[in-house]
Structures are given as structure tokens and as C-alpha cells.
Design a protein around this motif. Sequence first.
Motif, PDB file in Angstrom:
ATOM      1  N   GLY A   1       0.791  -1.223   0.000  1.00 49.14           N
ATOM      2  CA  GLY A   1       0.000   0.000   0.000  1.00 49.14           C
ATOM      3  C   GLY A   1       0.820   1.268   0.000  1.00 49.14           C
ATOM      4  N   ASP A   2       2.123   1.158  -0.039  1.00 52.34           N
ATOM      5  CA  ASP A   2       2.996   2.341   0.016  1.00 52.34           C
ATOM      6  C   ASP A   2       2.940   3.091  -1.319  1.00 52.34           C
ATOM      7  N   LEU A   3       2.458   4.342  -1.287  1.00 57.95           N
ATOM      8  CA  LEU A   3       2.326   5.149  -2.491  1.00 57.95           C
ATOM      9  C   LEU A   3       3.661   5.371  -3.187  1.00 57.95           C
ATOM     10  N   SER A   4       4.727   5.453  -2.409  1.00 53.78           N
ATOM     11  CA  SER A   4       6.027   5.759  -3.014  1.00 53.78           C
ATOM     12  C   SER A   4       6.534   4.613  -3.891  1.00 53.78           C
ATOM     13  N   MET A   5       5.830   3.513  -3.841  1.00 53.85           N
ATOM     14  CA  MET A   5       6.186   2.379  -4.694  1.00 53.85           C
ATOM     15  C   MET A   5       5.972   2.704  -6.184  1.00 53.85           C
ATOM     16  N   ASP A   6       5.043   3.662  -6.462  1.00 51.67           N
ATOM     17  CA  ASP A   6       4.644   3.903  -7.845  1.00 51.67           C
ATOM     18  C   ASP A   6       5.816   4.314  -8.729  1.00 51.67           C
ATOM     19  N   GLY A   7       6.610   5.264  -8.252  1.00 49.19           N
ATOM     20  CA  GLY A   7       7.722   5.747  -9.056  1.00 49.19           C
ATOM     21  C   GLY A   7       8.703   4.627  -9.357  1.00 49.19           C
TER      22      GLY A   7
ATOM     23  N   MET B   1       8.152   1.392  -9.264  1.00 51.51           N
ATOM     24  CA  MET B   1       7.530   0.393 -10.123  1.00 51.51           C
ATOM     25  C   MET B   1       7.510   0.858 -11.575  1.00 51.51           C
ATOM     26  N   ALA B   2       7.161   2.132 -11.759  1.00 53.77           N
ATOM     27  CA  ALA B   2       7.086   2.658 -13.121  1.00 53.77           C
ATOM     28  C   ALA B   2       8.442   2.566 -13.801  1.00 53.77           C
ATOM     29  N   GLU B   3       9.456   2.937 -13.074  1.00 53.12           N
ATOM     30  CA  GLU B   3      10.801   2.870 -13.666  1.00 53.12           C
ATOM     31  C   GLU B   3      11.187   1.421 -13.957  1.00 53.12           C
ATOM     32  N   ALA B   4      10.922   0.548 -12.995  1.00 57.14           N
ATOM     33  CA  ALA B   4      11.300  -0.859 -13.174  1.00 57.14           C
ATOM     34  C   ALA B   4      10.570  -1.486 -14.355  1.00 57.14           C
ATOM     35  N   VAL B   5       9.277  -1.254 -14.414  1.00 58.79           N
ATOM     36  CA  VAL B   5       8.479  -1.861 -15.492  1.00 58.79           C
ATOM     37  C   VAL B   5       8.916  -1.306 -16.843  1.00 58.79           C
ATOM     38  N   HIS B   6       9.119   0.005 -16.877  1.00 59.82           N
ATOM     39  CA  HIS B   6       9.477   0.621 -18.157  1.00 59.82           C
ATOM     40  C   HIS B   6      10.869   0.217 -18.613  1.00 59.82           C
ATOM     41  N   ARG B   7      11.779   0.113 -17.676  1.00 61.12           N
ATOM     42  CA  ARG B   7      13.147  -0.299 -18.045  1.00 61.12           C
ATOM     43  C   ARG B   7      13.179  -1.739 -18.550  1.00 61.12           C
ATOM     44  N   GLN B   8      12.387  -2.587 -17.920  1.00 61.69           N
ATOM     45  CA  GLN B   8      12.478  -4.008 -18.246  1.00 61.69           C
ATOM     46  C   GLN B   8      11.632  -4.402 -19.452  1.00 61.69           C
TER      47      GLN B   8
ATOM     48  N   SER C   1      13.621  10.795 -13.238  1.00 58.55           N
ATOM     49  CA  SER C   1      13.363  11.631 -12.068  1.00 58.55           C
ATOM     50  C   SER C   1      11.984  12.296 -12.142  1.00 58.55           C
ATOM     51  N   LEU C   2      11.615  12.701 -13.367  1.00 59.28           N
ATOM     52  CA  LEU C   2      10.294  13.311 -13.531  1.00 59.28           C
ATOM     53  C   LEU C   2       9.196  12.288 -13.234  1.00 59.28           C
ATOM     54  N   THR C   3       9.455  11.066 -13.602  1.00 60.85           N
ATOM     55  CA  THR C   3       8.498   9.993 -13.330  1.00 60.85           C
ATOM     56  C   THR C   3       8.263   9.862 -11.829  1.00 60.85           C
ATOM     57  N   HIS C   4       9.359   9.832 -11.105  1.00 62.05           N
ATOM     58  CA  HIS C   4       9.257   9.684  -9.648  1.00 62.05           C
ATOM     59  C   HIS C   4       8.515  10.861  -9.038  1.00 62.05           C
ATOM     60  N   ARG C   5       8.807  12.057  -9.514  1.00 65.19           N
ATOM     61  CA  ARG C   5       8.151  13.238  -8.927  1.00 65.19           C
ATOM     62  C   ARG C   5       6.661  13.261  -9.277  1.00 65.19           C
ATOM     63  N   ALA C   6       6.361  12.916 -10.526  1.00 68.71           N
ATOM     64  CA  ALA C   6       4.951  12.940 -10.949  1.00 68.71           C
ATOM     65  C   ALA C   6       4.134  11.939 -10.149  1.00 68.71           C
ATOM     66  N   LEU C   7       4.700  10.748  -9.966  1.00 72.72           N
ATOM     67  CA  LEU C   7       3.952   9.722  -9.250  1.00 72.72           C
ATOM     68  C   LEU C   7       4.071   9.858  -7.732  1.00 72.72           C
ATOM     69  N   GLY C   8       4.949  10.757  -7.305  1.00 74.94           N
ATOM     70  CA  GLY C   8       5.096  10.969  -5.868  1.00 74.94           C
ATOM     71  C   GLY C   8       3.945  11.750  -5.283  1.00 74.94           C
ATOM     72  N   SER C   9       3.212  12.460  -6.122  1.00 74.32           N
ATOM     73  CA  SER C   9       2.040  13.210  -5.657  1.00 74.32           C
ATOM     74  C   SER C   9       0.789  12.505  -6.164  1.00 74.32           C
ATOM     75  N   SER C  10      -0.003  12.061  -5.228  1.00 74.37           N
ATOM     76  CA  SER C  10      -1.218  11.342  -5.615  1.00 74.37           C
ATOM     77  C   SER C  10      -2.139  12.241  -6.436  1.00 74.37           C
ATOM     78  N   ALA C  11      -2.300  13.490  -5.981  1.00 78.99           N
ATOM     79  CA  ALA C  11      -3.206  14.409  -6.682  1.00 78.99           C
ATOM     80  C   ALA C  11      -2.685  14.692  -8.085  1.00 78.99           C
ATOM     81  N   LEU C  12      -1.400  14.918  -8.204  1.00 80.07           N
ATOM     82  CA  LEU C  12      -0.835  15.253  -9.512  1.00 80.07           C
ATOM     83  C   LEU C  12      -0.962  14.083 -10.485  1.00 80.07           C
ATOM     84  N   SER C  13      -0.604  12.904 -10.003  1.00 81.06           N
ATOM     85  CA  SER C  13      -0.685  11.759 -10.918  1.00 81.06           C
ATOM     86  C   SER C  13      -2.134  11.447 -11.288  1.00 81.06           C
TER      87      SER C  13
END
Lengths: 501, 223
Positions: B62-68, B70-77, B148-160
Motif C-alpha cells: 500500500g505504500d504510495l512511493s512504490m509507484d515511481g 515500479m514505473a521505472e522498473a516496469v518501463h526499463r524491463q 526523475s520526472l516519473t518519480h516526482r509525478a507519481l510521488g504526488s497522488s493528486a498530480l498523478s
Amino acid sequence: MDDFGTDGLTGGEDEDGTHFRALCKDTLFSNKREEGAGGSYGLGKSVLWIFSSFSTVLFRSTLLETQGLGNPRLIGRTELGSHALGPKRAFQGPGWFGEETKQRRGTRAESVWGPAAAEISGALGFQARNDHDTGTSICVVGFKDPTADADLGPVELARATRAALAEYFWPSMALPTRALTARTEAAGQEVEVRPHDADVAPFVTAWESYLRGEVPAKAPLTKPGDMTVVEVPITIPRTHGGEPEVKGRVALVVRLAAKSSEPRAGQVAFFRGPGMVVSYRDRSRLALGMRPFHAVLACGRGRWPRKPTESDLAVESFLRMSEPPAHDRWEPTPRLKAHYRRGYAKALTELSRRVDEALKELLIATHVMGERGPERLQRRFPIGKAGSPGKGRSAFGMSGLDARPQDGAWSFSGAIERKAGEGPWSVQVRLAEVDEAGRRTEEVAIEALSVTVDAEVVVEGSVASVTVPADVRVVPFRGTSAPCSFTGALELELAGRMVAG
Amino acid sequence: MSRLKVLLPSARHLVTEELARGVVERYDEAAVGEHTVDFERRLDLGGFDDAVSAVMASHDAGDLSMDGAMAEAVHRQLRLSRREAADPGIWRYLAIVHRPEVVRHRWEYRSFATMRTRFWRHGTRFDANAFSRWWWVAELTVMAEDYSLTHRALGSSALSTHLFSRQLAWHHPTVAACVRILADAPGADVERTLRVLGKMLGLRVAEAMGREELEGLVRAARG
């Protein structure tokens, strides 16, 4: 059950093709050979015996012409596989109530005539009628509804019967001479069957107006209660007997309803000459945005009962053969196949399709967008993006669209033209701000709208509506919005609607 | 080694409450074989599995910070073209058949209605298929292997939530301007600003604007 004004049960005991033989003697046989007959299988009369606890039905008839035997005529029949009178007299088949007469081989019961029949029928409970009241009375002995879970009392039974008569037989009751009454001994009153008071009242109104010649052809349907009639073509295929193809027409009478929640709104009552509704078909979901209605499809002799044409009679015959024994729909039947060459099934489906098309044409509000304007204006007014593209030529066109900020509000102008159709029409004007994807974000209220022609303008809420008379084809308009921020793109929506058919 | 597959639309019935709750941990691959076809080229999932497992291991459920991450990992792989990634079947295969526990790890079960879309719905909306959303948000925000932009965008629930449900999210400079200015803004502020910005871009051509202009526009929208 009593009928009045009819010929009565004419015909000798063994005379083929007579009313007497058809109703009382011949099982599963109909002598209704003429095109306008109601049934066709001879099954209808069998219900009389089915509804008798003793499978017994009595007939008392006052004939128009008695051939010297004297009115009334009385006979009864009990449906039996076989029966016996004492240990030595056995009979096959039904039992008959009548006057015992000697035959070459044994005896049989035949109709009782004249004063003797009057005396016996009076004792049986038949109401007396004088010789001028020709017609037949039928007594179902030990009436019991085999389809009911519980026995209905006579009052409730009479009510249900009246309701069913009103629901399905109103086409034949439209003429004053064909009024039906239902009387129950228990209630001690005679009640007229009044389709006008039932759910089917809108159909009856439409039908009676049509019979009186008061329903205009292809007229605009603008307000609830407006009616129009459209002739729908039907092609009857050639018969195996060499009769040629017939191009006939049926009458579709449409009445605009006030709202879709009205009983039976959106239904079409299908019937032919004898005036019994074969089926009610729900066509309310033919298309989105269809206005509520009630419609009557009068076919065959029903199209114009006073003077049916040759083609009406051909349609009547065709549809009669398309009815299954229950007379509750029109479909390909073995009788159609035996009588007509290829094309009989298609004739039925085509009829349904054409009825649907006619309904759509009359009842779908026509929203239209017009021609494309200059590119820059198109960007600002993405007219035509919303809604369905529709088919064929647009009924409306727009020109001269312009909008610009002025004194803290949008000032906009243009013209809308009706390019097709007749009758009154209307335009709704709306403004909205849209986002980068062309999605509406919020409505921009219209504060004022003026037109330079004779048309009624109503600004209500944030929408302006213009009601335009039939003789005005172009409506130039000019308007202003409520004060707004000018943040985004403005969408101007003009929805033209033919309020006429 | 597992290969990427495509789950067909006929598999919709596999998204059950039991799967969403974890009562059914995963479906047997053989049992869902009739609803899958091979991806159009061979793409092994070994690296993907390892990377996703590592992110899971380093984040609580349930940790929101997982999103950034995960996004990087999925996209890289998953090196996919946008055309390939537009096939919802691959994301459904990953979420419903291959790694349903990842979806459950990221989102606590609250309602089946929402959970269901996180397995099935394609796109970048906040309630879309988890893998689809992670990959596409990374795709829209990555800059030359820089996430880095990915992490920042997904770091804010409202923004994402509000940014990646709008069409303007498909323009990288606009997304970058939004993230730079709104990453730390309160939720209501983000929602209102993006709504106004959307309207503004109905009249303006973002592709013709430079970084300064775009950031000025976002600030103007914020008011």
C-alpha cells in the motif's frame, strides 16, 4: 353472451356452409370463407365448451329468416367421446339437447323451433327477445375458467372480461352501432365496455379520428394529441393459383403522447378488418430521442372499412393466413406457404421494417449540424463533433458564425437555415467552454438572444430556445453571454429540431 | 523462462473478487491457455520479474512511493514500442495471470469495483491496470533514461491522478512544467489548476511554446 343485429343461426341441420353448422355442428372447421372473416381455423368456438364444467353449451337464436319454422331456435351440445342412455342405448361422439327425431337409422336430437323453443329457453334462463332482435344467445353451462388458479366471482369475471374486450376489440367497437355491454346478474347492472376509459384510450381516439376522416396525412406532430396518418406500402406475392402480385397499402395512424410514462406509450396496435388487435408491439426503443407516441396500424379491410379496395381485400386475405390459430401475430404460416409463391415472409418483414421507418421519420427529433465554416471558426466552434453524424443530407445549415469577447462577455452571431422539411421548427443555442481535448468543462450562460425574424425566443437557465413558424426558413441571431473569464475555447452548439414530420 | 503473452478479451471473467482479494493467488497458466496468445515477438520476463519483486520487497504493502519505483522498473524491463504497449492484452496478462500479487501489494482491497479496473482497464488513469499505468506514465515522463520526472509525478497522488487523465499529459514539456510547479501543491490546488490549464490549452498551441512560456501558463492557471 348475446349478439344483436346479426342473421342468427341460419341453415338446416345438415346444410353445409351455414352459420348453424359452423357454430354448433362442425368441430375445427370454419365457414368463414370471405376475406373479412375474423378467424380462419374454426378453433375459436371450441373455447365455449372448454369453459363449461360440463362441456355443455346451449344456443338460442332468433333468425332473420326462419323458413317458416318460427323463432327462436334452440339446441345444445355436450362434447363427449361417447355416452349412453340406459344400458341399451349407446352413442359415439357428442350428446345433443333438442327434439328427438327419427332418422333412417335410429334417432337424433335436432333444433327445437318456435313457441316450444321459447318456453324451454326461458326455463333455461335465456332472456326473452322479440322477433326483431335477431341474433344468437349462447349459454355456457357451469362456466369455469380452466386457466384461472381460483374461481373468479361473477363480478370480477365480468370486470376482467370487459377489460379484455376493451384491450383487444376496440377497433371493432369504434362505430356507435357496435357498442358492447357486459351485464352481470350478481351485480344487477349492465355496464358498457368503454375502451375510452382504458389504457388503450389513445389508440381508440386515434382510430376514431381516422374513421371520421379527421386525421391529416403526413402532418406535423408538434404537441401531445397531434395525429397524422401515413400509408405504408405492402407487396403481396403471387399466388400458386395464378393471382398476380398486389401492391397494397396499410394505414399507420400516429398520435403524439405527452410523456413516455403514459400507459402503452411507444406501442403500435396491429389489426386487420375484423377489428381485433392482433398484437401490440413496443417500438419505443427504435431510436434514442424518439418522442412518445401511440400508433395504430390498420390493415386490409381495416384500412378504410367503409370502402375497402381490391388491394385492401388482398392484404386482408394475406394477413388472415399469416395468423396462427391464436391470432396473436403475423408470421409465415403453412397456409401462407400453401397459397402464395415466394416472397410471403419477406412481405411481412418488410411491412415491419417500413412501419419502423415511418415511425422514425415522424418521431425522431432531428438534430442537425450544418455545413463546415471557415477553419478558424471551426476551431472555436467545433460544431458537429457532438452527436451522431446521421445519414444523408442535413436538414439544417449554419452560416455567418462569429463570436468575440466584448465588455467582459462573449458576443456571438450567425444564422441557421432549415434546408429540408416542412412545418414549425426550433433551435436551441448553448455555449460551453471546452478543454484541450474538446471536452466541455462548463456551460457559459446565455444572457440574451435576439432574432430578426418572426420567431419566439425564450432564454431559460443558460439556454436559448427559438421556436420558428413553418414559413420562416432562415433565422439570423445575435446574442451575448453572461460575464465570463475567456479562459478557454468556446463551443457554440446549435441544435435544430424539426417539430414537424 | 516466462515469456510475455497477450490475454484476450474473453478472459474478462477471470477478474474475480477472489483474485482481487488474493483468495485466488494466481491462475494456473495452463488453465487460462485458451484465453492467451503469444506476444508478437519473444520477450522474456525474467528481468521484469526480478525488478518488480525487488520493488515489492523494498516497499510495504500500500505504500504510495512504490509507484515511481515500479514505473521505472516496469518501463526499463519492458522495452516496448508505443504501438506494442497500446495492446491492453499484455497488461492484462501481467496483472491477471502473471503477477496479480503485485497489484494486490500496491493497493489494499477496498471495493471490487475499483480493484477490478486495476486489473482490466487500459490506460493511465489512476484506476487503470497497474502495469499499464506504470509503464505509460514512465513513457510520458522519462527523458533519456532519466526517470526523475516519473518519480516526482507519481510521488504526488493528486498530480498523478489529475495530470495523467488529461490529454495534455501526452506533451512531455507540458507534463514537465506541471510537475515542476505542482509536485508539492495541495490536492485541491492541483485539481483546479489542471482544469483551468486544460481550458487554456483549448486556445493555445502547447507545441509552439518553450519551457518558460509553458511554466508561465501553468502559473497563470494556478492563479
